[in-house]
Every structure is written in structure tokens, then in C-alpha cells.
Write an enzyme that holds these catalytic residues in place. Structure first.
Site, PDB file in Angstrom:
ATOM      1  N   SER A 119       0.587  -1.154   0.093  1.00  0.00           N
ATOM      2  CA  SER A 119       0.145   0.077  -0.036  1.00  0.00           C
ATOM      3  C   SER A 119       0.814   1.269  -0.042  1.00  0.00           C
ATOM      4  CB  SER A 119      -0.806   0.101   1.350  1.00  0.00           C
ATOM      5  OG  SER A 119      -1.720  -0.969   1.355  1.00  0.00           O
ATOM      6  N   HIS A 140      -0.464  -2.571  -7.134  1.00  0.00           N
ATOM      7  CA  HIS A 140      -1.404  -2.134  -6.162  1.00  0.00           C
ATOM      8  C   HIS A 140      -3.055  -2.085  -6.379  1.00  0.00           C
ATOM      9  CE1 HIS A 140      -2.405   1.029  -2.765  1.00  0.00           C
ATOM     10  NE2 HIS A 140      -2.585  -0.356  -2.375  1.00  0.00           N
ATOM     11  N   GLU A 152      -2.852   0.623  -9.328  1.00  0.00           N
ATOM     12  CA  GLU A 152      -1.630   1.420  -9.418  1.00  0.00           C
ATOM     13  C   GLU A 152      -0.361   0.446  -9.607  1.00  0.00           C
ATOM     14  OE1 GLU A 152      -1.696   5.200  -6.503  1.00  0.00           O
ATOM     15  OE2 GLU A 152      -1.703   3.416  -5.648  1.00  0.00           O
ATOM     16  N   ASN A 190      -2.677   6.058  -1.303  1.00  0.00           N
ATOM     17  CA  ASN A 190      -2.664   6.232   0.068  1.00  0.00           C
ATOM     18  C   ASN A 190      -2.158   7.468   0.505  1.00  0.00           C
ATOM     19  OD1 ASN A 190      -4.123   3.888   1.116  1.00  0.00           O
ATOM     20  ND2 ASN A 190      -2.522   2.864   0.034  1.00  0.00           N
TER      21      ASN A 190
HETATM   22  N1  CAA Z   1     -15.922  -8.601  -2.144  1.00  0.00           N
HETATM   23  C1  CAA Z   1     -16.142  -8.830  -3.126  1.00  0.00           C
HETATM   24  N2  CAA Z   1     -17.455  -8.097  -3.693  1.00  0.00           N
HETATM   25  C2  CAA Z   1     -17.985  -7.280  -2.870  1.00  0.00           C
HETATM   26  C3  CAA Z   1     -17.580  -7.030  -1.436  1.00  0.00           C
HETATM   27  C4  CAA Z   1     -16.176  -7.630  -1.216  1.00  0.00           C
HETATM   28  N3  CAA Z   1     -15.763  -7.695   0.114  1.00  0.00           N
HETATM   29  N4  CAA Z   1     -18.204  -6.164  -0.862  1.00  0.00           N
HETATM   30  C5  CAA Z   1     -19.186  -5.938  -1.793  1.00  0.00           C
HETATM   31  N5  CAA Z   1     -19.073  -6.547  -3.089  1.00  0.00           N
HETATM   32  C6  CAA Z   1     -19.899  -6.419  -4.267  1.00  0.00           C
HETATM   33  C7  CAA Z   1     -21.086  -6.898  -3.984  1.00  0.00           C
HETATM   34  O1  CAA Z   1     -21.415  -8.329  -4.315  1.00  0.00           O
HETATM   35  C8  CAA Z   1     -21.990  -6.008  -4.827  1.00  0.00           C
HETATM   36  O2  CAA Z   1     -22.030  -6.528  -6.316  1.00  0.00           O
HETATM   37  P1  CAA Z   1     -23.072  -6.385  -7.377  1.00  0.00           P
HETATM   38  O3  CAA Z   1     -23.416  -5.040  -7.633  1.00  0.00           O
HETATM   39  O4  CAA Z   1     -22.226  -7.217  -8.583  1.00  0.00           O
HETATM   40  O5  CAA Z   1     -24.197  -7.344  -6.870  1.00  0.00           O
HETATM   41  C9  CAA Z   1     -21.335  -4.490  -4.949  1.00  0.00           C
HETATM   42  O6  CAA Z   1     -20.020  -5.047  -4.584  1.00  0.00           O
HETATM   43  C10 CAA Z   1     -21.956  -3.648  -4.294  1.00  0.00           C
HETATM   44  O7  CAA Z   1     -22.223  -4.098  -2.931  1.00  0.00           O
HETATM   45  P2  CAA Z   1     -23.383  -3.603  -1.849  1.00  0.00           P
HETATM   46  O8  CAA Z   1     -24.280  -3.370  -2.734  1.00  0.00           O
HETATM   47  O9  CAA Z   1     -23.368  -4.904  -0.760  1.00  0.00           O
HETATM   48  O10 CAA Z   1     -22.745  -2.515  -1.107  1.00  0.00           O
HETATM   49  P3  CAA Z   1     -22.085  -1.019  -1.399  1.00  0.00           P
HETATM   50  O11 CAA Z   1     -23.091  -0.570  -2.469  1.00  0.00           O
HETATM   51  O12 CAA Z   1     -22.002  -0.408  -0.222  1.00  0.00           O
HETATM   52  O13 CAA Z   1     -20.569  -1.558  -2.170  1.00  0.00           O
HETATM   53  C11 CAA Z   1     -18.490  -1.197  -1.704  1.00  0.00           C
HETATM   54  C12 CAA Z   1     -19.812  -2.046  -1.287  1.00  0.00           C
HETATM   55  C13 CAA Z   1     -18.173  -1.432  -3.152  1.00  0.00           C
HETATM   56  C14 CAA Z   1     -17.352  -1.947  -0.771  1.00  0.00           C
HETATM   57  C15 CAA Z   1     -18.649   0.232  -1.539  1.00  0.00           C
HETATM   58  O14 CAA Z   1     -19.002   0.268  -0.229  1.00  0.00           O
HETATM   59  C16 CAA Z   1     -17.176   0.911  -1.776  1.00  0.00           C
HETATM   60  O15 CAA Z   1     -17.033   1.512  -2.667  1.00  0.00           O
HETATM   61  N6  CAA Z   1     -16.716   1.136  -0.742  1.00  0.00           N
HETATM   62  C17 CAA Z   1     -15.165   1.985  -0.614  1.00  0.00           C
HETATM   63  C18 CAA Z   1     -14.209   1.164  -1.067  1.00  0.00           C
HETATM   64  C19 CAA Z   1     -13.087   1.870  -1.107  1.00  0.00           C
HETATM   65  O16 CAA Z   1     -12.725   2.890  -0.935  1.00  0.00           O
HETATM   66  N7  CAA Z   1     -11.954   0.938  -1.459  1.00  0.00           N
HETATM   67  C20 CAA Z   1     -10.631   1.418  -1.262  1.00  0.00           C
HETATM   68  C21 CAA Z   1     -10.069   1.020   0.056  1.00  0.00           C
HETATM   69  S1  CAA Z   1      -8.290   1.774  -0.072  1.00  0.00           S
HETATM   70  C22 CAA Z   1      -7.347   0.746  -0.954  1.00  0.00           C
HETATM   71  O17 CAA Z   1      -7.981  -0.405  -1.051  1.00  0.00           O
HETATM   72  C23 CAA Z   1      -5.933   0.828  -1.044  1.00  0.00           C
HETATM   73  C24 CAA Z   1      -5.099   0.766   0.314  1.00  0.00           C
HETATM   74  O18 CAA Z   1      -3.877   0.268   0.038  1.00  0.00           O
HETATM   75  C25 CAA Z   1      -5.553   0.671   1.659  1.00  0.00           C
HETATM   76  P1  NAD Z   2      -4.641  -9.434   5.736  1.00  0.00           P
HETATM   77  O1  NAD Z   2      -4.186  -9.358   7.057  1.00  0.00           O
HETATM   78  O2  NAD Z   2      -5.843  -9.879   5.523  1.00  0.00           O
HETATM   79  O3  NAD Z   2      -3.742 -10.705   4.949  1.00  0.00           O
HETATM   80  C1  NAD Z   2      -2.213 -10.954   4.912  1.00  0.00           C
HETATM   81  C2  NAD Z   2      -1.738 -12.307   4.944  1.00  0.00           C
HETATM   82  O4  NAD Z   2      -0.343 -12.461   4.356  1.00  0.00           O
HETATM   83  C3  NAD Z   2      -2.266 -13.082   5.976  1.00  0.00           C
HETATM   84  O5  NAD Z   2      -3.043 -14.153   5.618  1.00  0.00           O
HETATM   85  C4  NAD Z   2      -0.906 -13.579   6.722  1.00  0.00           C
HETATM   86  O6  NAD Z   2      -0.876 -14.918   7.331  1.00  0.00           O
HETATM   87  C5  NAD Z   2      -0.122 -13.686   5.259  1.00  0.00           C
HETATM   88  N1  NAD Z   2       1.451 -13.511   5.588  1.00  0.00           N
HETATM   89  C6  NAD Z   2       2.232 -12.901   6.607  1.00  0.00           C
HETATM   90  N2  NAD Z   2       3.307 -13.155   6.427  1.00  0.00           N
HETATM   91  C7  NAD Z   2       3.773 -13.820   5.470  1.00  0.00           C
HETATM   92  C8  NAD Z   2       4.811 -14.531   4.757  1.00  0.00           C
HETATM   93  N3  NAD Z   2       5.924 -14.316   5.386  1.00  0.00           N
HETATM   94  N4  NAD Z   2       4.294 -15.338   3.810  1.00  0.00           N
HETATM   95  C9  NAD Z   2       3.269 -15.591   3.301  1.00  0.00           C
HETATM   96  N5  NAD Z   2       1.979 -15.178   3.839  1.00  0.00           N
HETATM   97  C10 NAD Z   2       2.323 -14.066   5.009  1.00  0.00           C
HETATM   98  O7  NAD Z   2      -3.795  -8.125   5.011  1.00  0.00           O
HETATM   99  P2  NAD Z   2      -4.271  -7.533   3.671  1.00  0.00           P
HETATM  100  O8  NAD Z   2      -5.472  -6.474   3.789  1.00  0.00           O
HETATM  101  O9  NAD Z   2      -4.632  -8.651   2.662  1.00  0.00           O
HETATM  102  O10 NAD Z   2      -3.208  -6.866   3.038  1.00  0.00           O
HETATM  103  C11 NAD Z   2      -1.957  -7.545   2.543  1.00  0.00           C
HETATM  104  C12 NAD Z   2      -1.276  -6.586   1.717  1.00  0.00           C
HETATM  105  O11 NAD Z   2      -1.946  -5.761   0.586  1.00  0.00           O
HETATM  106  C13 NAD Z   2      -0.409  -5.334   2.418  1.00  0.00           C
HETATM  107  O12 NAD Z   2       0.762  -5.052   1.921  1.00  0.00           O
HETATM  108  C14 NAD Z   2      -1.313  -4.227   2.420  1.00  0.00           C
HETATM  109  O13 NAD Z   2      -0.855  -2.839   2.755  1.00  0.00           O
HETATM  110  C15 NAD Z   2      -1.908  -4.159   1.106  1.00  0.00           C
HETATM  111  N6  NAD Z   2      -3.233  -3.815   0.673  1.00  0.00           N
HETATM  112  C16 NAD Z   2      -3.975  -3.681   1.499  1.00  0.00           C
HETATM  113  C17 NAD Z   2      -5.437  -3.254   1.198  1.00  0.00           C
HETATM  114  C18 NAD Z   2      -6.687  -3.235   2.069  1.00  0.00           C
HETATM  115  O14 NAD Z   2      -7.456  -2.452   2.020  1.00  0.00           O
HETATM  116  N7  NAD Z   2      -6.620  -4.105   3.244  1.00  0.00           N
HETATM  117  C19 NAD Z   2      -5.583  -2.574   0.047  1.00  0.00           C
HETATM  118  C20 NAD Z   2      -4.533  -2.427  -0.892  1.00  0.00           C
HETATM  119  C21 NAD Z   2      -3.090  -3.035  -0.528  1.00  0.00           C
END
Ligand code: CAA
Ligand code: NAD
Length: 283
Positions: A119, A140, A152, A190
Site C-alpha cells: 500500500s 497495487h 496502481e 494512500n
Molecule cells: N468482495 C467482493 N465483492 C464485494 C464485496 C467484497 N468484500 N463487498 C461488496 N461487494 C460487491 C457486492 O457483491 C455487490 O456486487 P454487485 O453489484 O455485482 O451485486 C457490489 O460490491 C456492491 O455491494 P453492496 O451493494 O453490498 O454494497 P455497497 O453498494 O455499499 O458497495 C463497496 C460496497 C463497493 C465496498 C462500497 O461500499 C465502496 O466502494 N466502498 C469504498 C471502497 C474503497 O474505498 N476501497 C478502497 C480502499 S483503499 C485501498 O484499497 C488501498 C489501500 O492500499 C488501503
Molecule cells: P491481511 O492481514 O488480510 O492478510 C495478510 C496475509 O499475509 C495473512 O493471511 C498472513 O498470514 C499472510 N502472511 C504474513 N506474512 C507472510 C509471509 N511471510 N508469507 C506468506 N504469507 C504471509 O492483509 P491484507 O489486507 O490482505 O493486506 C495485504 C497487503 O496488501 C498489505 O501489504 C497491504 O498493505 C496491502 N493492501 C491492503 C489493502 C486493504 O484495503 N486491506 C488494499 C491494498 C493493498
């Protein structure tokens, strides 16, 4: 370069999502984690997702079986000796990722691309523990992987143009939109998203409002699909904290200091949805 066989490291929420979209788009996938239980949990999550698609008549039962057959479980890293790309999605910790990458560098064939779903961590630093920095790249995906359209694609300092193009094309082959990004802390996604989430946590920490009301403001006032605290729980509070720490250290700017409340929750084991408790409780 053609990619046929993929290994995904980490069967958590991201790794299992990545394995699912790869299998649904014709790739053979090895899904690897530390323990068999973790891999099984990942695969049963994928099965549940696919069953929902069958119910909605988007795919047939035969499609589902075909996709699932393409995913092989693994707890042995030497399975990397037979793949064209590894997509690492283990925990957001540089030491863990470095250890995985240096082992993979020994095991995987010379042509294998080593991609990371990190991330925020520097791709260039990760590449430095391998003898193939030109084949190390960021790929990503966003959470939930089957739904979100963005990938990304992050160039490390030494990433070759051929590797960049191969990964960019693979992202399109799994029906995502790829965006090119340079290697800076947090990339684009992020660097922008996480300070907003951290600020939302500060508003709770300072007693400005409750988690529910902060989320309500951002959902109803800014049209966000999820409020920032629900989103933080959904991403994982540990992951949010690691990303803030990377931004803080990488830019050396206190505007990225993680909120003490975020730190406290992670120390308590309140990691959000995956642990059953974060800003909200989950059953
Ligand atoms: N896995 C797979 N599919 C999922 C799901 C999941 N965990 N959650 C929801 N869905 C699917 C549903 O099945 C549904 O599919 P269809 O339209 O095909 O039937 C669709 O998504 C919409 O779901 P819902 O109607 O149940 O719920 P919603 O309208 O609230 O949508 C959401 C759910 C898509 C997750 C929406 O809430 C959303 O866009 N949230 C924000 C997500 C976001 O910002 N993600 C980025 C996070 S940051 C990141 O990823 C980067 C990082 O490094 C941390
Ligand atoms: P998670 O905690 O759901 O899963 C991580 C998994 O990695 C666990 O099952 C753990 O057992 C496994 N693991 C840890 N050390 C390991 C090793 N040495 N070898 C093999 N497996 C190992 O975490 P996540 O949310 O799936 O995040 C995974 C990666 O993806 C992180 O780098 C996170 O920053 C990135 N990411 C997360 C998100 C998010 O929204 N959670 C979105 C984009 C990217």
C-alpha cells in the site's frame, strides 16, 4: 513477455481477491500463505464470492468450478520455481516483505517478475534485496479487489520498461484500469486517502464527534460510499497504521503523524472488521 502462471503470497483479504480475479481471467494461480488454515480460509472466501455470482446468474456453476480448479493452495515457497509472476500481498511490513523477496529471488526462475501489492512501502528498497531489481514492481490493487477498477502500477528506480508493460497489460487482462505511478511513499492512492482517514480518527480522538457521526458527515455530505472510519475498519487498522508510519518516515513531515488513538486500537488488537472490533463491532 507472456504471463501464464501466477503465485500470490498471502491469502488474506487482498491476496484472495487477487487470486480470484486472476483465476477468473484465465491465469493458473498458486495461492500461498504461512499455514494451510490461512490458505483454506482464503479459498473458501473466494468460493463464497463465486457462489454469489452463480446465484446472480452472472457465471455458471461450471465456470465457478473451472475458476476454482485454477487455484492451487501452497504453504511451500519453492512452488515459485514454476511461475511467471509473483504478486506478494503479505502483511504491510518491510522486514517481512524483504525476507519473502530475497527467498523468492533464490527460488524463482530468472524471467519471473516479483510484484508487490504494498500500500505504501518503497518498491526500490524492496528491489534492493534481490538480484533482479529490473523485474521488481508495484502492482497495487484496491479493496475489495473483485469490485474496484483501479490498479496502481508503480515503477521502482530500476524497473525495466518491458516489466512495466507486462504488468500494465496483465492489470488490463484482469479487467482493471492501470494507472502509472512513480515510487514515492503511499504512491497516489494512500498519500491522499490515508491522511483523510487519520484526520477522521483525530476528530474522534479530540471529541469533535462520534465515529458514527463522522462517517455520516462524509457519506451524506461528500457522497463517499463508506465513511472514513468504516473504511478504516474495512482496510484493517494495522494496515492503516503501517501506511501512516511509512508516510511519516518517508516524507519526514509531522503532518503524517499517526493518531495516538489508531496506535492504541492496534495495540489492543482492535484491527477492524477482520478481528471483529475496530471503530465498530462486527459479529
Ligand atoms: N468482495 C467482493 N465483492 C464485494 C464485496 C467484497 N468484500 N463487498 C461488496 N461487494 C460487491 C457486492 O457483491 C455487490 O456486487 P454487485 O453489484 O455485482 O451485486 C457490489 O460490491 C456492491 O455491494 P453492496 O451493494 O453490498 O454494497 P455497497 O453498494 O455499499 O458497495 C463497496 C460496497 C463497493 C465496498 C462500497 O461500499 C465502496 O466502494 N466502498 C469504498 C471502497 C474503497 O474505498 N476501497 C478502497 C480502499 S483503499 C485501498 O484499497 C488501498 C489501500 O492500499 C488501503
Ligand atoms: P491481511 O492481514 O488480510 O492478510 C495478510 C496475509 O499475509 C495473512 O493471511 C498472513 O498470514 C499472510 N502472511 C504474513 N506474512 C507472510 C509471509 N511471510 N508469507 C506468506 N504469507 C504471509 O492483509 P491484507 O489486507 O490482505 O493486506 C495485504 C497487503 O496488501 C498489505 O501489504 C497491504 O498493505 C496491502 N493492501 C491492503 C489493502 C486493504 O484495503 N486491506 C488494499 C491494498 C493493498
Amino acid at each position: 513477455m507472456e504471463i501464464k502462471r501466477v503465485m500470490v503470497i498471502g491469502a488474506g483479504q487482498m491476496g484472495s481477491g487477487i487470486a480470484q480475479v486472476c483465476a477468473m481471467n484465465g491465469y493458473d494461480v498458486i495461492l500461498h500463505d504461512l499455514k494451510e488454515d490461512f490458505v483454506e480460509k482464503g479459498i473458501s472466501g473466494i468460493k463464497k464470492q463465486l457462489e454469489k455470482q452463480v446465484k446472480k446468474e452472472r457465471i455458471s456453476e461450471a465456470d465457478m468450478d473451472r475458476f476454482l480448479r485454477r487455484i492451487q493452495p501452497s504453504v511451500d515457497l519453492t512452488n515459485a520455481e514454476d511461475v511467471d509472476i509473483v504478486i506478494e500481498a503479505a502483511v504491510e511490513n518491510m522486514d517481512v516483505k524483504k525476507s519473502v523477496f530475497s527467498q523468492l529471488d533464490e527460488i524463482a526462475p530468472e524471467h519471473t517478475i516479483l510484484a508487490t501489492n504494498t500500500s505504501s512501502l518503497p518498491i526500490t528498497e524492496l528491489a534492493s534485496v534481490t538480484n533482479r531489481p529490473e523485474k521488481v514492481i508495484g502492482m497495487h490493487f484496491m479493496n475489495p479487489v473483485p469490485v474496484m477498477k483501479l490498479v496502481e502500477v508503480i515503477r521502482g528506480l530500476a524497473t525495466s520498461q518491458e516489466v512495466f508493460e507486462t504488468v500494465y497489460t496483465m492489470a488490463e487482462n484482469v479487467k482493471k484500469t492501470a494507472v502509472e505511478v512513480q515510487d514515492f511513499p503511499g504512491f497516489v492512492s494512500n498519500r491522499i486517502l490515508m491522511p483523510m482517514i487519520n484526520e477522521a480518527i483525530f476528530t474522534v480522538y479530540e471529541g469533535v464527534s462520534s465515529p458514527k457521526d463522522v462517517d455520516e458527515v462524509m457519506k451524506l455530505g461528500m457522497n463517499h460510499p463508506m465513511g472514513p472510519l468504516t473504511l478504516a475498519d474495512f482496510i484493517g487498522l494495522d494496515t492503516c497504521l503501517y501506511i501512516m508510519e511509512t508516510l511519516h518516515e518517508g516524507f519526514g513531515d509531522d503532518k503524517y503523524r499517526p493518531c495516538p488513538l489508531l496506535r492504541k486500537y492496534v495495540k489492543a488488537g482492535w484491527l477492524g472488521k477482520k478481528s471483529g472490533r475496530g471503530f465498530y463491532e462486527y459479529s
